[in-house]
Design a protein around this motif. Structure first.
Motif, PDB file in Angstrom:
ATOM      1  N   TYR A   1      95.488  41.615 -52.220  1.00 55.69           N
ATOM      2  CA  TYR A   1      95.729  42.543 -51.127  1.00 55.69           C
ATOM      3  C   TYR A   1      95.913  43.946 -51.692  1.00 55.69           C
ATOM      4  CZ  TYR A   1      96.764  38.520 -48.120  1.00 55.69           C
ATOM      5  OH  TYR A   1      96.681  37.349 -47.392  1.00 55.69           O
ATOM      6  N   ARG A   2      95.595  44.946 -50.881  1.00 55.97           N
ATOM      7  CA  ARG A   2      95.823  46.345 -51.249  1.00 55.97           C
ATOM      8  C   ARG A   2      96.826  46.938 -50.265  1.00 55.97           C
ATOM      9  NH1 ARG A   2      90.842  50.441 -51.993  1.00 55.97           N
ATOM     10  NH2 ARG A   2      90.341  49.770 -49.879  1.00 55.97           N
ATOM     11  N   GLN A   3      97.719  47.759 -50.783  1.00 57.17           N
ATOM     12  CA  GLN A   3      98.717  48.393 -49.929  1.00 57.17           C
ATOM     13  C   GLN A   3      98.798  49.867 -50.264  1.00 57.17           C
ATOM     14  OE1 GLN A   3     102.897  47.093 -50.261  1.00 57.17           O
ATOM     15  NE2 GLN A   3     102.994  47.116 -48.025  1.00 57.17           N
ATOM     16  N   LEU A   4      98.516  50.679 -49.263  1.00 56.79           N
ATOM     17  CA  LEU A   4      98.673  52.117 -49.404  1.00 56.79           C
ATOM     18  C   LEU A   4     100.100  52.488 -49.018  1.00 56.79           C
ATOM     19  CD1 LEU A   4      95.273  53.181 -47.842  1.00 56.79           C
ATOM     20  CD2 LEU A   4      95.919  53.325 -50.241  1.00 56.79           C
ATOM     21  N   PRO A   5     100.615  53.639 -49.472  1.00 58.12           N
ATOM     22  CA  PRO A   5     101.989  54.027 -49.142  1.00 58.12           C
ATOM     23  C   PRO A   5     102.244  53.991 -47.639  1.00 58.12           C
ATOM     24  CG  PRO A   5     101.092  55.491 -50.795  1.00 58.12           C
ATOM     25  CD  PRO A   5      99.966  54.604 -50.354  1.00 58.12           C
ATOM     26  N   GLU A   6     103.357  53.417 -47.257  1.00 53.93           N
ATOM     27  CA  GLU A   6     103.785  53.345 -45.850  1.00 53.93           C
ATOM     28  C   GLU A   6     102.822  52.534 -44.981  1.00 53.93           C
ATOM     29  OE1 GLU A   6     106.765  54.540 -45.227  1.00 53.93           O
ATOM     30  OE2 GLU A   6     106.825  55.252 -47.292  1.00 53.93           O
ATOM     31  N   GLU A   7     101.976  51.718 -45.600  1.00 46.41           N
ATOM     32  CA  GLU A   7     101.070  50.891 -44.805  1.00 46.41           C
ATOM     33  C   GLU A   7     101.271  49.417 -45.143  1.00 46.41           C
ATOM     34  OE1 GLU A   7      97.449  54.139 -44.402  1.00 46.41           O
ATOM     35  OE2 GLU A   7      97.015  52.030 -44.795  1.00 46.41           O
ATOM     36  N   GLY A   8     100.645  48.565 -44.324  1.00 46.66           N
ATOM     37  CA  GLY A   8     100.754  47.131 -44.556  1.00 46.66           C
ATOM     38  C   GLY A   8      99.788  46.652 -45.618  1.00 46.66           C
ATOM     39  N   LEU A   9      99.783  45.354 -45.809  1.00 45.84           N
ATOM     40  CA  LEU A   9      98.903  44.727 -46.783  1.00 45.84           C
ATOM     41  C   LEU A   9      97.524  44.498 -46.161  1.00 45.84           C
ATOM     42  CD1 LEU A   9     101.449  42.061 -47.956  1.00 45.84           C
ATOM     43  CD2 LEU A   9     100.557  43.869 -49.398  1.00 45.84           C
ATOM     44  N   LYS A  10      96.510  45.005 -46.842  1.00 48.58           N
ATOM     45  CA  LYS A  10      95.142  44.812 -46.367  1.00 48.58           C
ATOM     46  C   LYS A  10      94.476  43.726 -47.199  1.00 48.58           C
ATOM     47  CE  LYS A  10      95.322  48.197 -43.423  1.00 48.58           C
ATOM     48  NZ  LYS A  10      95.533  47.883 -42.001  1.00 48.58           N
ATOM     49  N   PHE A  11      94.025  42.683 -46.542  1.00 49.37           N
ATOM     50  CA  PHE A  11      93.368  41.580 -47.227  1.00 49.37           C
ATOM     51  C   PHE A  11      92.100  42.064 -47.927  1.00 49.37           C
ATOM     52  CE2 PHE A  11      91.793  37.432 -48.091  1.00 49.37           C
ATOM     53  CZ  PHE A  11      90.429  37.462 -47.809  1.00 49.37           C
ATOM     54  N   MET A  12      91.906  41.600 -49.151  1.00 49.81           N
ATOM     55  CA  MET A  12      90.686  41.936 -49.874  1.00 49.81           C
ATOM     56  C   MET A  12      89.831  40.693 -50.109  1.00 49.81           C
ATOM     57  SD  MET A  12      92.084  44.658 -52.671  1.00 49.81           S
ATOM     58  CE  MET A  12      90.461  45.327 -53.043  1.00 49.81           C
ATOM     59  N   VAL A  13      90.404  39.701 -50.810  1.00 48.21           N
ATOM     60  CA  VAL A  13      89.596  38.556 -51.197  1.00 48.21           C
ATOM     61  C   VAL A  13      90.494  37.342 -51.398  1.00 48.21           C
ATOM     62  CG1 VAL A  13      89.755  39.158 -53.650  1.00 48.21           C
ATOM     63  CG2 VAL A  13      87.820  37.790 -52.845  1.00 48.21           C
ATOM     64  N   TYR A  14      89.891  36.165 -51.165  1.00 51.58           N
ATOM     65  CA  TYR A  14      90.599  34.892 -51.287  1.00 51.58           C
ATOM     66  C   TYR A  14      89.736  34.010 -52.179  1.00 51.58           C
ATOM     67  CZ  TYR A  14      92.344  30.339 -49.449  1.00 51.58           C
ATOM     68  OH  TYR A  14      92.850  29.072 -49.286  1.00 51.58           O
ATOM     69  N   LEU A  15      90.300  33.524 -53.276  1.00 55.00           N
ATOM     70  CA  LEU A  15      89.524  32.764 -54.239  1.00 55.00           C
ATOM     71  C   LEU A  15      90.219  31.456 -54.597  1.00 55.00           C
ATOM     72  CD1 LEU A  15      90.145  35.902 -55.772  1.00 55.00           C
ATOM     73  CD2 LEU A  15      87.920  35.255 -56.609  1.00 55.00           C
ATOM     74  N   GLN A  16      89.408  30.486 -54.977  1.00 58.38           N
ATOM     75  CA  GLN A  16      89.937  29.358 -55.700  1.00 58.38           C
ATOM     76  C   GLN A  16      89.177  29.334 -57.025  1.00 58.38           C
ATOM     77  OE1 GLN A  16      87.705  26.235 -52.885  1.00 58.38           O
ATOM     78  NE2 GLN A  16      88.889  25.266 -54.477  1.00 58.38           N
ATOM     79  N   LYS A  17      89.597  28.481 -57.924  1.00 65.33           N
ATOM     80  CA  LYS A  17      88.995  28.509 -59.255  1.00 65.33           C
ATOM     81  C   LYS A  17      87.460  28.391 -59.165  1.00 65.33           C
ATOM     82  CE  LYS A  17      92.809  27.152 -62.215  1.00 65.33           C
ATOM     83  NZ  LYS A  17      92.843  28.384 -63.024  1.00 65.33           N
ATOM     84  N   GLU A  18      86.800  29.367 -59.764  1.00 58.91           N
ATOM     85  CA  GLU A  18      85.334  29.425 -59.877  1.00 58.91           C
ATOM     86  C   GLU A  18      84.633  29.555 -58.523  1.00 58.91           C
ATOM     87  OE1 GLU A  18      83.849  27.145 -63.623  1.00 58.91           O
ATOM     88  OE2 GLU A  18      85.101  25.735 -62.480  1.00 58.91           O
ATOM     89  N   ASN A  19      85.365  29.978 -57.496  1.00 57.03           N
ATOM     90  CA  ASN A  19      84.737  30.052 -56.177  1.00 57.03           C
ATOM     91  C   ASN A  19      85.407  31.140 -55.335  1.00 57.03           C
ATOM     92  OD1 ASN A  19      83.094  29.297 -54.018  1.00 57.03           O
ATOM     93  ND2 ASN A  19      84.638  27.884 -53.236  1.00 57.03           N
ATOM     94  N   ILE A  20      84.597  31.961 -54.685  1.00 54.53           N
ATOM     95  CA  ILE A  20      85.127  32.938 -53.736  1.00 54.53           C
ATOM     96  C   ILE A  20      85.062  32.318 -52.344  1.00 54.53           C
ATOM     97  CG2 ILE A  20      84.785  35.193 -52.664  1.00 54.53           C
ATOM     98  CD1 ILE A  20      83.587  36.152 -55.314  1.00 54.53           C
ATOM     99  N   ILE A  21      86.229  32.196 -51.701  1.00 56.39           N
ATOM    100  CA  ILE A  21      86.271  31.580 -50.381  1.00 56.39           C
ATOM    101  C   ILE A  21      85.997  32.609 -49.290  1.00 56.39           C
ATOM    102  CG2 ILE A  21      87.711  30.326 -48.729  1.00 56.39           C
ATOM    103  CD1 ILE A  21      89.228  29.170 -51.140  1.00 56.39           C
TER     104      ILE A  21
END
Lengths: 112, 115
Positions: free
Chosen positions: B35-55
């Motif tokens: 996740y990425r978080q800018l100042p005073e902002e919430g968490l923005k989802f970026m990527v979800y992975l399991q081993k050797e695989n991008i979900i």
């Protein structure tokens, strides 16, 4: 697109009172909803999870409600303490392996 | 039992350089989220992975950003040719395999500053 809204303004509460935070969502049917606490400069810490078939969950001074008709969750902290001051984040997840999306958080301040 | 470990905690890069952020999940966890978080902002989802695989990478910018979670070793979030707008806190979280409704556990974040 999926959207989660939390009280955008900071909430200031007198110590000992109950703090109530709101989380509303649109364009989503989550299988579960979670609440996290985040302190400045730190990572979020999990507090409570409530599933779509549950109306209410409690843990010590914390209570969460989940209304899938209103698409809303309420998070209550009873007998609030200054140590409860933090940002509280609402998060939604789906029924299968899926991403968890977060609201922007509500900053709570408890004054002595 | 160590929690989610992220490093570096703070990273300064000049515009155009590459940033590599590492995340070691909790023991027994095979799923990682960034996740990425800018100042005073919430968490923005970026990527979800399991081993050797991008979900799910629906939150990743189309260019310059990539993520991997190899069979051995930590998950890596790589940002090429960084720009000032990439300055943010990047949080990694991990969860056990499977069923929905698992709690995800966060690391303490990596703070990237682009100068």
């Amino acid at each position: 697109s999926q959207k989660i809204e939390q009280n955008s303004e900071a909430l200031n509460i007198q110590e000992g009172k109950t703090a109530t935070l709101t989380c509303n969502y649109t364009n989503y049917s989550p299988a579960y909803l979670q609440w996290y606490r985040q302190d400045p400069g730190r990572g979020p810490v999990f507090l409570l999870l409530i599933r779509e078939n549950e109306k209410e969950k409690r843990k010590e001074r914390l209570k969460v409600t989940f209304d899938t008709t209103l698409k809303q969750s309420l998070f209550h902290i009873t007998a609030s303490q200054p140590a409860d001051s933090a940002t509280y984040l609402c998060a939604l997840g789906g029924s299968s392996a899926s991403k968890i999306i977060f609201g922007s958080g509500t900053r709570l301040s408890i004054r002595p | 039992n160590a929690g989610v470990m992220q490093n570096p905690r703070h990273l300064v890069r000049r515009r155009g350089q590459e940033a590599r952020l590492r995340c070691s999940p909790m023991k027994g966890h095979s799923h990682v989220y960034w996740y990425r978080q800018l100042p005073e902002e919430g968490l923005k989802f970026m990527v979800y992975l399991q081993k050797e695989n991008i979900i799910d990478e629906s939150g990743m910018p189309k260019e310059r950003f990539s993520a991997e979670f190899p069979k051995e070793g930590p998950s890596i979030l790589r940002i090429q040719q960084v720009v000032r707008g990439d300055s943010a806190a990047y949080f990694c979280a991990s969860s056990p395999p499977s069923a929905a409704g698992n709690t995800i556990y966060f690391g303490e974040g990596s703070w990237l500053t682009v100068v």
